[in-house]
Design a protein around this motif. Structure first.
Motif: not given
Lengths: 345, 545
Positions: B48-51, B56-57, B63-73, B254-258
């Protein structure tokens, strides 16, 4: 007749798309040894498991000792049915000793005495401290039987009890089992695919076919008077002829039969090979074309005038050899109506 | 009672769900509700926790979305991929080579080599990483002791070496097991038809081993993708390290979650692929009647292979233990106070023991359900349990943190949750082990017990439980060892003040306190060796009988 101790009526069970039981009904009288016999896949083990409570029914009822075990509303779990069961592969508990196995189902202070008593009954009085893996197949079988009898059930079910034994052991165990069951005064139902075993051991043979009972009766009755050609062929070798009744007479290639069946009826005549008695006669048209000598009797292959071939079982004292010409006498025959096979005698 | 039953493979390192006989006798009786309750009580909440992590998306910050879509990812994806590919390839070469030479040649001292080259299994990847870092470079142990400066190894190369050493034993064990099952008469037949040894290996042996090697390779890949301890000490930025960096010291989770969700999806691809090969691998489950004739090695070949095995044992086991010992001695020599980290020892033993007990307790209903009441639903349950075992621990930790912080605040970072997560994650190991035991037992013994007047619960207690006892205990020992080595979940979910040897090793190594780290690591390895030793004895006995 008193009420049956086991009564199954109209039981049905389906697995995916096959019907294992299809309107299965059976009444077992108190004290009888019933053999449920049929070809593999006919549903006989399913029927046994349904009586024991391991198989749920889609429809139908089961009652034991007059109490309803299975109906639309009731489904008594196996542990409450007080029915002993001996499994095909014995299913002894491998982690406990023979005595503990036998005592597993016995409750109360009387346990030790009862275990000794049943072990003695099956002839394994000294085996209590052994473990199942130290026993031969026949000994495991007897422990399984002792374990089923220990809680003093009035009904014992046995699933293919001889299938894991070799031929000489099987015959001995068959007699022993009969004696033990008699001595324990229980009603027993055993399942087997071997018709000769069923005929030899049982008081009542119940022949099963495609999920239902085809015929029930004492061994000589079902053997001599099968209800249809299928049962006839299943229970033993059968020679079959097609014929038509003409004014009270049925003509067959091996002789004519009197019959009270109405004229014009298409019939099938079934004769057991041992019901045919060939007698040497130089002028006869039937000819012995092969023999097999077994000792207690012998088989003769006989080619008839019309070229068809039949088999006869002949006592071993009759002198018969290949090349003999013979006349044939019919000791008995069963006549079936070809349109509705069940019913004619 | 004595009819031949296919021997159920007991595999202490790689538990898997679909290893064998399906005994169907028409329709099985419906499972009682309390079995399902027992089976779901532990893994249900974790699933359930993982589901809920995926939900959380929707409330991720911009800011989290920015982190995810940065070139760093993109860089993370690339580095994770490169490391996974190189480690997997290396593990396959080492593992298959070792398996073949020990199973099919006349090289000497085979049994001994077999044990020795599987030993890195008891050394966690972060310990290997710490050994490599602390031994090399200008300030390394080698330079310190010999005066010669060994080039510093860290980053990609360091991670590659540490993880290759950690993962090749999986490939080795799976391939060896497969090799013993490949029927040698096929090889004889090929040779009889005039094929050379190399051609036989290429055209007969290798094709039969391919499913096993594939399974081993996917396992190595999954291990590498999930590894946190080694890459973090090596300062090599992969997904797991980035997730931890995003998690620690940030208020916005949220960045860690994404990033965790992306990693879960990547892992899911490998897990699915691995399940596919499992099915195909079962082609050769025959047990050959005769053992294979062994290839006679030439003198040069023998020396070369022996040298190779010796090098592997040296680099994978001897040197690491020596380096750990060296740091302890060096610490003593330099008057660094030598302390046995009792707090961490007690923490490790407490955590691992409780995890093993909880896992065993929940294994009982789970295994009875899976083996005796097989259905589509139990297959889903089993797959879920194995998926939990395969998911990167850091993502499980993030999921549990997010879940408990939001809905179960009072138990956030409690010992109870930590132990439950350990047990749920590693349940697959004890389930797999106990399952083999129960599957070897004819299901009619259960019926026999029922017909003798004992109900389901008494049958479970008096018949099924004693019959699966050995498998269950072996499974518990596995859970114990795996929990001892666990790092990311322990880091994120430990109650305040709770420490384990794994955490202490990693944290001290991270702060370059190598004597401290080595002390904890040595105790950790010693504690893992004991149960593994007993497991290997049991395995040998079960193979022998």
């Amino acid at each position: 007749m008193t009420t049956p101790i086991i009564s199954v009526s109209d039981a049905s069970v389906s697995f995916d798309d096959t019907r294992a039981l299809d309107g299965f009904s059976l009444d077992v009288p108190v004290g009888a040894l019933v053999a449920l016999v049929g070809p593999s896949g006919c549903g006989k083990t399913t029927a046994l498991r349904a009586i024991a409570g391991f198989q749920d029914l889609d429809a139908g009822t089961v009652s034991i000792r007059g109490e309803t075990m299975v109906s639309d509303k009731i489904n008594v779990p196996p542990e409450k049915r007080r029915v002993g069961m001996v499994f095909q592969e014995y299913a002894l508990f491998p982690h406990i000793s023979v005595a503990e196995n036998v005592g597993y189902g016995v409750r109360g202070s009387d346990r030790v005495r009862r275990v000794a008593e049943v072990l003695d009954l099956v002839g394994l009085a000294e085996y209590g401290s052994r473990f199942p893996n130290e026993l031969s197949g026949g000994e495991q079988q007897r422990v399984a039987l002792a374990r089923a009898l220990a809680p003093e059930p009035d009904v014992v079910l046995l699933d293919e009890p001889f299938s894991n034994l070799d031929a000489p052991q099987r015959e001995r165990m068959r007699r022993e089992l009969k004696h033990i069951i008699r001595a324990a005064r229980v009603t027993a139902v055993l399942v087997t695919h071997d018709q000769s075993e069923a005929l030899a051991i049982a008081d009542i043979v119940a022949v099963m076919r495609s999920g239902r009972i085809a015929q029930v009766g004492a061994p000589p009755d079902v053997y001599r008077s099968p209800v249809d050609p299928w049962v006839a062929g299943f229970l033993g070798d059968a020679v079959m002829f097609d014929s038509t009744v003409v004014e009270g007479v049925i003509e067959t290639p091996i002789g004519d039969l009197d019959s009270d069946v109405p004229s014009g009826t298409d019939v099938q005549v079934m004769v057991r090979p041992e019901w045919i008695r060939p007698v040497q006669s130089p002028t006869a048209s039937a000819c012995v074309t092969d023999t097999e000598f077994y000792g207690h009797d012998q088989r003769a292959e006989i080619t008839l005038a019309d070229g068809s071939v039949i088999e006869a079982m002949v006592p071993s004292i009759d002198a018969i050899k290949v090349g003999d010409t013979v006349t044939l006498t019919l000791l008995d025959a069963v006549v079936f109506d070809r349109k509705e096979p069940a019913g004619l005698a | 009672m004595t009819q031949a039953r296919s021997a159920v493979e007991f595999d202490p390192v790689v538990p898997h769900g679909d290893n064998g006989i399906v005994r169907s006798r028409g329709r099985q009786a419906k499972a009682p509700w309390w079995l399902w309750l027992g089976a779901l009580a532990l893994v249900g909440p974790l699933l359930l926790a993982i589901g809920s992590l995926f939900l959380r998306v929707f409330d991720a910050t911009p800011a989290a979305w920015d982190t995810l879509f940065s070139t760093r990812t993109l860089g993370l994806v690339w580095r994770s991929f490169a490391l996974t590919a190189t480690v997997t390839a290396t593990a396959c070469v080492l593992g298959v080579g070792g398996a073949w030479v020990l199973a099919r040649t006349d090289i000497g001292f085979r049994r001994g080599w077999g044990v020795l080259i599987a030993l890195p299994l008891v050394i966690p990847s972060y310990v290997l990483a710490m050994v490599i870092i602390s031994a090399t470079g200008a300030t390394g142990l080698i330079a310190d002791l010999t005066g010669y400066t060994f080039p510093s190894i860290s980053g990609f190369v360091g991670s590659w070496i540490a993880l290759s050493l950690s993962t090749y034993p999986y490939v080795y064990l799976i391939t060896s097991a497969a090799l013993t099952r490949v029927d040698p008469t096929l090889e004889d037949a090929a040779r009889g038809l005039g094929a050379t040894r190399t051609r036989v290996f290429r055209t007969v042996v290798l094709p039969q081993l391919r499913p096993a090697i594939g399974a081993g390779a996917l396992l190595a890949a999954l291990y590498t993708l999930s590894d946190f301890g080694a890459v973090s000490l090596m300062r090599f930025d992969t997904f797991t390290r980035a997730i931890y960096a995003q998690y620690s010291g940030r208020i916005d989770r949220s960045p860690a979650i994404l990033l965790s969700i992306v990693l879960i999806l990547l892992a899911a691809v490998i897990i699915t692929a691995e399940w596919r090969t499992r099915g195909r691998g079962s082609i050769f489950t025959s047990s050959p009647s005769r053992s294979a004739s062994r290839v006679r090695l030439s003198r040069a070949g023998r020396s070369l292979w022996t040298a190779g095995l010796a090098a592997l044992v040296a680099v994978g086991t001897v040197v690491p233990i020596a380096v750990l010992g060296g740091w302890v001695l060096q610490g003593l020599a330099n008057d660094v106070e030598f302390v046995i980290p009792w707090n961490a020892v007690v923490g490790s033993i407490t955590g691992a023991t409780l995890a093993a007990i909880v896992a065993m307790a929940f294994t009982i209903p789970t295994v009875v359900l899976i083996v005796r009441h097989q259905s589509k639903r139990t297959e889903v349950l089993e797959k879920s349990i194995f998926a939990l075992f395969s998911l990167p621990h850091i993502t499980i930790a993030i999921a549990v943190v997010a879940f408990t912080v939001t809905w179960l605040r009072p138990v956030y970072q409690s010992l109870g949750v930590l132990v439950a997560v350990y047990a749920a994650m590693f349940l697959a190991q004890s389930v797999s082990s106990a399952k083999s035991s129960l599957m070897a037992i004819d299901p009619t013994v259960d019926d026999a017990s029922r017909s003798l007047g004992r109900g389901r619960f008494q049958t479970l207690w008096r018949v099924q439980l004693p019959l699966m006892r050995t498998g269950l205990l072996a499974g518990g020992a596995l859970v114990f060892v795996t929990t001892l080595k666990e790092l990311p979940v322990t880091l994120l979910l430990s109650p305040p003040g709770f420490s384990t040897l794994a955490v202490r090793t990693w944290a001290a190594a991270d702060e370059l306190l190598y004597t401290r780290a080595a002390t904890a690591a040595l105790i950790l390895v010693a504690m893992s060796v004991i149960p593994v030793y007993f497991l290997s004895i049991r395995r040998r006995e079960s193979v022998g009988s």
